[in-house]
Write a protein that holds these residues in place. Sequence first.
Motif, PDB file in Angstrom:
ATOM      1  N   GLU A   1      46.242 -76.291  50.382  1.00  0.00           N
ATOM      2  CA  GLU A   1      45.202 -75.352  49.962  1.00  0.00           C
ATOM      3  C   GLU A   1      44.094 -75.324  51.015  1.00  0.00           C
ATOM      4  OE1 GLU A   1      45.356 -75.384  45.113  1.00  0.00           O
ATOM      5  OE2 GLU A   1      44.305 -77.056  46.095  1.00  0.00           O
ATOM      6  N   VAL A   2      43.530 -74.147  51.206  1.00  0.00           N
ATOM      7  CA  VAL A   2      42.457 -73.983  52.205  1.00  0.00           C
ATOM      8  C   VAL A   2      41.171 -73.622  51.473  1.00  0.00           C
ATOM      9  CG1 VAL A   2      41.686 -72.726  54.237  1.00  0.00           C
ATOM     10  CG2 VAL A   2      44.134 -73.193  53.910  1.00  0.00           C
ATOM     11  N   PRO A   3      40.192 -74.520  51.418  1.00  0.00           N
ATOM     12  CA  PRO A   3      38.927 -74.212  50.746  1.00  0.00           C
ATOM     13  C   PRO A   3      38.047 -73.285  51.587  1.00  0.00           C
ATOM     14  CG  PRO A   3      38.849 -76.416  51.674  1.00  0.00           C
ATOM     15  CD  PRO A   3      40.237 -75.907  51.919  1.00  0.00           C
ATOM     16  N   ASN A   4      37.255 -72.481  50.879  1.00  0.00           N
ATOM     17  CA  ASN A   4      36.260 -71.614  51.531  1.00  0.00           C
ATOM     18  C   ASN A   4      36.865 -70.749  52.642  1.00  0.00           C
ATOM     19  OD1 ASN A   4      34.244 -72.878  49.926  1.00  0.00           O
ATOM     20  ND2 ASN A   4      34.200 -74.576  51.402  1.00  0.00           N
ATOM     21  N   SER A   5      37.982 -70.144  52.338  1.00  0.00           N
ATOM     22  CA  SER A   5      38.649 -69.306  53.339  1.00  0.00           C
ATOM     23  C   SER A   5      38.091 -67.887  53.357  1.00  0.00           C
ATOM     24  CB  SER A   5      40.151 -69.236  53.040  1.00  0.00           C
ATOM     25  OG  SER A   5      40.374 -68.572  51.793  1.00  0.00           O
ATOM     26  N   GLY A   6      37.304 -67.549  52.348  1.00  0.00           N
ATOM     27  CA  GLY A   6      36.798 -66.181  52.240  1.00  0.00           C
ATOM     28  C   GLY A   6      37.737 -65.261  51.481  1.00  0.00           C
ATOM     29  N   GLU A   7      38.932 -65.751  51.167  1.00  0.00           N
ATOM     30  CA  GLU A   7      39.896 -64.962  50.391  1.00  0.00           C
ATOM     31  C   GLU A   7      39.805 -65.340  48.917  1.00  0.00           C
ATOM     32  OE1 GLU A   7      41.769 -62.571  51.516  1.00  0.00           O
ATOM     33  OE2 GLU A   7      41.269 -62.827  53.633  1.00  0.00           O
ATOM     34  N   GLU A   8      40.277 -64.456  48.080  1.00  0.00           N
ATOM     35  CA  GLU A   8      40.265 -64.708  46.637  1.00  0.00           C
ATOM     36  C   GLU A   8      41.112 -65.931  46.322  1.00  0.00           C
ATOM     37  OE1 GLU A   8      41.388 -62.446  42.442  1.00  0.00           O
ATOM     38  OE2 GLU A   8      41.550 -61.386  44.358  1.00  0.00           O
ATOM     39  N   ASP A   9      40.650 -66.690  45.352  1.00  0.00           N
ATOM     40  CA  ASP A   9      41.336 -67.918  44.953  1.00  0.00           C
ATOM     41  C   ASP A   9      42.800 -67.624  44.606  1.00  0.00           C
ATOM     42  OD1 ASP A   9      41.133 -70.675  44.566  1.00  0.00           O
ATOM     43  OD2 ASP A   9      41.111 -70.404  42.399  1.00  0.00           O
ATOM     44  N   GLY A  10      43.728 -68.431  45.162  1.00  0.00           N
ATOM     45  CA  GLY A  10      45.149 -68.259  44.866  1.00  0.00           C
ATOM     46  C   GLY A  10      45.862 -67.286  45.785  1.00  0.00           C
ATOM     47  N   THR A  11      45.146 -66.730  46.776  1.00  0.00           N
ATOM     48  CA  THR A  11      45.774 -65.795  47.723  1.00  0.00           C
ATOM     49  C   THR A  11      46.490 -66.576  48.822  1.00  0.00           C
ATOM     50  OG1 THR A  11      44.047 -64.159  47.335  1.00  0.00           O
ATOM     51  CG2 THR A  11      45.345 -63.902  49.339  1.00  0.00           C
ATOM     52  N   ILE A  12      47.661 -66.116  49.192  1.00  0.00           N
ATOM     53  CA  ILE A  12      48.425 -66.758  50.261  1.00  0.00           C
ATOM     54  C   ILE A  12      47.842 -66.317  51.602  1.00  0.00           C
ATOM     55  CG2 ILE A  12      50.685 -66.870  51.395  1.00  0.00           C
ATOM     56  CD1 ILE A  12      51.897 -66.510  48.579  1.00  0.00           C
ATOM     57  N   ILE A  13      47.358 -67.281  52.386  1.00  0.00           N
ATOM     58  CA  ILE A  13      46.720 -66.953  53.663  1.00  0.00           C
ATOM     59  C   ILE A  13      47.531 -67.429  54.869  1.00  0.00           C
ATOM     60  CG2 ILE A  13      44.413 -66.924  52.674  1.00  0.00           C
ATOM     61  CD1 ILE A  13      44.015 -69.729  53.784  1.00  0.00           C
ATOM     62  N   GLN A  14      48.620 -68.156  54.593  1.00  0.00           N
ATOM     63  CA  GLN A  14      49.485 -68.569  55.693  1.00  0.00           C
ATOM     64  C   GLN A  14      50.914 -68.743  55.168  1.00  0.00           C
ATOM     65  OE1 GLN A  14      48.079 -71.917  57.954  1.00  0.00           O
ATOM     66  NE2 GLN A  14      49.997 -72.140  59.109  1.00  0.00           N
ATOM     67  N   VAL A  15      51.885 -68.226  55.927  1.00  0.00           N
ATOM     68  CA  VAL A  15      53.300 -68.380  55.588  1.00  0.00           C
ATOM     69  C   VAL A  15      53.949 -69.205  56.691  1.00  0.00           C
ATOM     70  CG1 VAL A  15      55.493 -67.222  55.145  1.00  0.00           C
ATOM     71  CG2 VAL A  15      53.358 -66.183  54.368  1.00  0.00           C
ATOM     72  N   MET A  16      54.330 -70.424  56.354  1.00  0.00           N
ATOM     73  CA  MET A  16      54.941 -71.304  57.338  1.00  0.00           C
ATOM     74  C   MET A  16      56.445 -71.069  57.441  1.00  0.00           C
ATOM     75  SD  MET A  16      52.861 -74.781  56.524  1.00  0.00           S
ATOM     76  CE  MET A  16      53.195 -74.545  54.787  1.00  0.00           C
ATOM     77  N   GLN A  17      57.033 -70.668  56.347  1.00  0.00           N
ATOM     78  CA  GLN A  17      58.456 -70.342  56.363  1.00  0.00           C
ATOM     79  C   GLN A  17      58.720 -69.292  55.291  1.00  0.00           C
ATOM     80  OE1 GLN A  17      61.618 -73.129  54.804  1.00  0.00           O
ATOM     81  NE2 GLN A  17      62.247 -73.165  56.955  1.00  0.00           N
ATOM     82  N   VAL A  18      59.343 -68.176  55.668  1.00  0.00           N
ATOM     83  CA  VAL A  18      59.625 -67.129  54.689  1.00  0.00           C
ATOM     84  C   VAL A  18      60.681 -67.621  53.714  1.00  0.00           C
ATOM     85  CG1 VAL A  18      59.020 -65.259  56.259  1.00  0.00           C
ATOM     86  CG2 VAL A  18      61.394 -66.061  56.153  1.00  0.00           C
TER      87      VAL A  18
ATOM     88  N   GLY B   1      50.489 -71.550  52.571  1.00  0.00           N
ATOM     89  CA  GLY B   1      49.172 -72.131  52.382  1.00  0.00           C
ATOM     90  C   GLY B   1      48.349 -71.176  51.527  1.00  0.00           C
ATOM     91  N   VAL B   2      47.552 -71.725  50.604  1.00  0.00           N
ATOM     92  CA  VAL B   2      46.874 -70.909  49.595  1.00  0.00           C
ATOM     93  C   VAL B   2      45.364 -71.119  49.649  1.00  0.00           C
ATOM     94  CG1 VAL B   2      46.786 -70.366  47.122  1.00  0.00           C
ATOM     95  CG2 VAL B   2      48.911 -71.200  48.125  1.00  0.00           C
ATOM     96  N   ALA B   3      44.646 -70.010  49.498  1.00  0.00           N
ATOM     97  CA  ALA B   3      43.180 -70.081  49.475  1.00  0.00           C
ATOM     98  C   ALA B   3      42.705 -70.770  48.205  1.00  0.00           C
ATOM     99  CB  ALA B   3      42.595 -68.674  49.565  1.00  0.00           C
ATOM    100  N   LYS B   4      41.600 -71.533  48.360  1.00  0.00           N
ATOM    101  CA  LYS B   4      41.039 -72.240  47.209  1.00  0.00           C
ATOM    102  C   LYS B   4      39.529 -72.052  47.186  1.00  0.00           C
ATOM    103  CE  LYS B   4      40.528 -76.838  45.174  1.00  0.00           C
ATOM    104  NZ  LYS B   4      40.824 -78.277  45.340  1.00  0.00           N
TER     105      LYS B   4
END
Length: 202
Positions: free
Chosen positions: A153-170, A185-188
């Motif tokens: 989880e990535v805190p304070n990413s600027g994205e809405e909570d629970g939004t996927i902000i990184q895809v390491m493997q499709v 990886g998910v925004a928190k």
Amino acid sequence: MTENTEHTPEKPEDLASEAEAAATENAAQASEQPSEDALAAAQAEIAELKDKLLRAVAETENLRRRAEKERQDASNYAVTAFARDLLAVGDNLRRALESLPEGAEENESFKALVEGVEMTERELLNNFEKHGIRKVDPMGEKFDHNLHQAMFEVPNSGEEDGTIIQVMQVGYTLKERLLRPAMVGVAKGGSGEKQEHVDTTA
């Protein structure tokens, strides 16, 4: 001469025939009018047999549907293990392309190689699609535990909570089933709204 009007007595054999006919008629009438108890018993037996027949028909239909679903599932998902093995091939082709140095496509030494790898990857993905294998690339989407696996989880990413902000493997699906979850990886807590906890232990 006076006409004799005296009644001639019937012969015994005639009387016997009349009695036999009357008895036969009474027996026929009796057989055509069964008692109420016998009629009720017959109706109850008919109702019971009808119920058994309907149950048997319903059970047969259920068995037919179950067998058809099992046959369809066997047809659709028989290649699951093979498809999972091929996903690794697709991953390696993508890694090979991403590991090329910047500007490699312009270098004559690399150009043919890059084009060959790209064509191979496209052909592989086209065959995936043909057989019902679809890519799950959820960048920017809301996290869905049915399709995605949260790695961090990535805190304070600027994205809405629970939004996927990184895809390491499709990820990939086969028909209606998940073949491999997308690793993300998910925004928190980025939007200031109530935080949604995402399980990253799976």
